[in-house]
Design an enzyme around this catalytic site. Sequence first.
Site, PDB file in Angstrom:
ATOM      1  N   TRP A  78       0.397   4.339   4.533  1.00  0.00           N
ATOM      2  CA  TRP A  78       1.281   3.229   4.174  1.00  0.00           C
ATOM      3  C   TRP A  78       2.362   3.703   3.197  1.00  0.00           C
ATOM      4  CZ3 TRP A  78       2.633   1.151  -0.519  1.00  0.00           C
ATOM      5  CH2 TRP A  78       3.338  -0.053  -0.482  1.00  0.00           C
ATOM      6  N   HIS A  79       1.969   4.633   2.306  1.00  0.00           N
ATOM      7  CA  HIS A  79       2.901   5.071   1.276  1.00  0.00           C
ATOM      8  C   HIS A  79       4.065   5.862   1.841  1.00  0.00           C
ATOM      9  CE1 HIS A  79      -0.445   3.971  -1.368  1.00  0.00           C
ATOM     10  NE2 HIS A  79       0.485   3.808  -2.274  1.00  0.00           N
ATOM     11  N   GLY A  80       3.831   6.618   2.877  1.00  0.00           N
ATOM     12  CA  GLY A  80       4.940   7.394   3.417  1.00  0.00           C
ATOM     13  C   GLY A  80       4.555   8.079   4.708  1.00  0.00           C
ATOM     14  N   PHE A 100       9.054   3.503  -0.175  1.00  0.00           N
ATOM     15  CA  PHE A 100       7.961   3.060   0.690  1.00  0.00           C
ATOM     16  C   PHE A 100       8.288   1.724   1.329  1.00  0.00           C
ATOM     17  CE2 PHE A 100       5.675   5.365  -2.846  1.00  0.00           C
ATOM     18  CZ  PHE A 100       5.865   6.584  -2.235  1.00  0.00           C
TER      19      PHE A 100
END
Lengths: 466, 401
Positions: A323-325, A466
């Site tokens: 999800w972060h990257g 993000f």
Amino acid sequence: MIFTEFRFFFFFLIAFCVHWALRSNTSRKVWLLGCSYIFYGAWDWRFLGLILFSTVVDYVVGLRLGATDDVAARKRWLRVSLVGNLGLLGVFKYFNFFVDSGVDFANLLGLQVPPIVFEIGLPVGISFYTFQTLSYSLDVYFRRMQPTRNVLDLALFVAFFPQLVAGPIVRAIDFLPQLKVVRRLSDVDVRGCLILFLVGFIKKAVVSDNIAQYVDAYFGYFTNYDVASAYLAVPLYAAQLYCDFSAYSDMAIACAGLLGYNLMLNFDFPYFAPSIKAFWARWHISLSSWVRDYLFNPLGGSRGSELMVWRNISVTWLLLGLWHGADWTYVLFGGWMIPALLLQRYWGALGPHRKPELPPLVGNVLTMWWICVAIIFFRSENLDKAWGIVKVFVFFQAPGDQLLGDRLVWLLVGLTAVHWVSYKGYLAGLWDKLGSLGFTAGYATCCALVLTLINPNAAPFIYFQF
Amino acid sequence: MATPTPRFEYVNEGGWGRPPPSLGRALAHTALWIAVVVGVGAAVRPLLPLSPESASTRKFEHFAANKDDYDVLFIGSSQVYRHVDPARFDRLMAEAGHPVRSFNFGVAGMAALENRALITRIAALQPARLKWVFTDVQRTGVRITGDNHFTARLASWHDPLTTWRALAVVAEADMSWSWKLDMAARHLVAFGSWLSNSGRARDVLEPHVGGTEATREAALPDRFDAGAGGLGPRGDGWVPLELAFAHATPFDRALIRERVQIWKGSGPEQMKRLRADPHQPRPVLEYSGELREPQELLRAEQALLTDFIDQVRAAGAEPVFINAPDVRQYEYMLEAALEAGVIPGLIDLDDPVRFPGLLRADVRYDLNHLNQAGAGLYTRALASEFAARLDGDGAEGAPRR
């Protein structure tokens, strides 16, 4: 537009004054929606279409879910929301990642596949607002709330500018009811909001932006530095990351509060957590609780066979990392949590009489060390660099002999001390002793002094990517 | 069932039991807030060191420490910083019977607005011996580009009066409204940074808690740009450019050669005529579409130059304006000011007929800078012109008044 910029202050001042000058709830909501679209459009107005798309999809899905009890039809409509929102994420955030990974894998197998490049910018905050809209459809699907018939409310819930680009990830179930009630300025704790905004401003503009140069120096040229430098730079990055991200949440909560709306708590002194599980209960709470409620628990959570629990934990944390990257470094960031959580699970299962009691400080230090290793993956541009720094941090194999700066120890000690004093609550209530004029004068003095300490070359918030 | 999410309760729908806010109270508190922020900022400002990021800091600190040692200051852009050799100037002036000690206060990129702020600070020092202040500024420097946004240097010269002058230049400029609004906003932001001493205390703390200088330079190599305003090898503020013009493009070299030929052919009278007519582009302008035609002096520019003259005189000195040889010739503020009678005189070294050597490719670093050999020629020409002016030489070749 960044919260620490002059132009944001002017923008917010106008938004605030007009909002409270308007009488009716509807006109206020229309005004805030307009402000939110201007705020987002200041980055790139073309991506406003994505927010509108997400809003319309979930508005329609919500109404359709509310209009039928047919299980199959409800599933179909939920699928529309999932495909719509996750499709946006997939195209704009993860397309190149999956394509590149596929090409690399094919080349590994000996197939000569040329690189495929899809030039597309990452819309700011897409991970945040897609999760918000998803939570709305999921809550309506699970019958936790009634769908809203007011498209203005839903649009404002999706685009509300204080938290639009970097959270907290607001739940419709928390926010939509607030939109039904006419806000009153007398209900707002103006003093509390102003203090929280100043705290966030200090964290971002004074601490995070000033630390960044040392962190950048180390992560940019880590092969020049020794082991001690790694033990300075990585904790400094932990401080930068916390101050940067929690600052955004603080300022978002404060701005929302000044407009009459409550947002959820997003950080609760996570670096004093005694375990990884406790850390995630205090770090980016709006995301970790979202993942728990909409991913981990629906997968089965901690129930079922051990294998299923392993699977649920692994899937949840790998996806949370992703999800972060869109990079394998982020997958490893999430994946690094899995062994700690499993270890903690079996440690807890030993029972009070069989497991040795550890002093709380040991738990804090071990947790912090584990988090430091994780954020090496988080900060590094690629796996090679991450592995190079992990070798220094974990195996003490430093390629260089330069020291980043011995005086940075005092910076770390000072930051830890201030954080601990805040954690213990020793700073709470200080402002309450001041009268009305005293508060204004004291607050202005703090502002004047804080401004002398900021880094004028402000960088965007880390979590904007993000 | 989803677990309830914790919230900050900054909004209590039951109220807080405090008196309801009123517009009058809000305005009073806002006024108090502004007054205290400005007051504390003003009180703290003298206690804070100059930012090392501001290119003039090193030179200013040196001059402040030795303010009573100098008779002559050279203030201005890189065409002062790179071209004026104070030691040579002093020697030549002594040979001409006018012994002086000079200091090069040139800073790369410094234009009239920054110049104005700097001379104000210098005048406040009340230097005892200062007799002459030379400057070469040909442009106001009102245009703030994206790269220069929020720099400590930009903030350092946005004191209230200089900001006011900048806004006046913006208002009067022959540009679009969107450009004017953008520039006005940028100047106001820079003024806000000046007013709030933005970031200036971190320079006090950084040596005590920060990393090494090498660490900082590695992280932000442009932040401590010694090249923009160093004291130089002899500590007199002159940092010559070592390279020759060999690296210049053939186009640039041709431009210089062509210009010299044209002007040699046109003769002094022709050149004067061309310069006197603001609507007559010079032949050289045909070489680039980006070059601007000479413009009339704006009222705001006039005020800016008058400020400079007043501040120099407040420091007990006299201003001396120089027209430096610049092949690009973007702007002509000083020539227009001379024509309008705003400045008392102009030493014109931008004259291919009288000073053809200054346009030779072998003494040039680039189109608007001389190398070390060229700086020697330039300093000699400047000293010669100035000595002649002091001697009251009215013959051909004396500075125009």
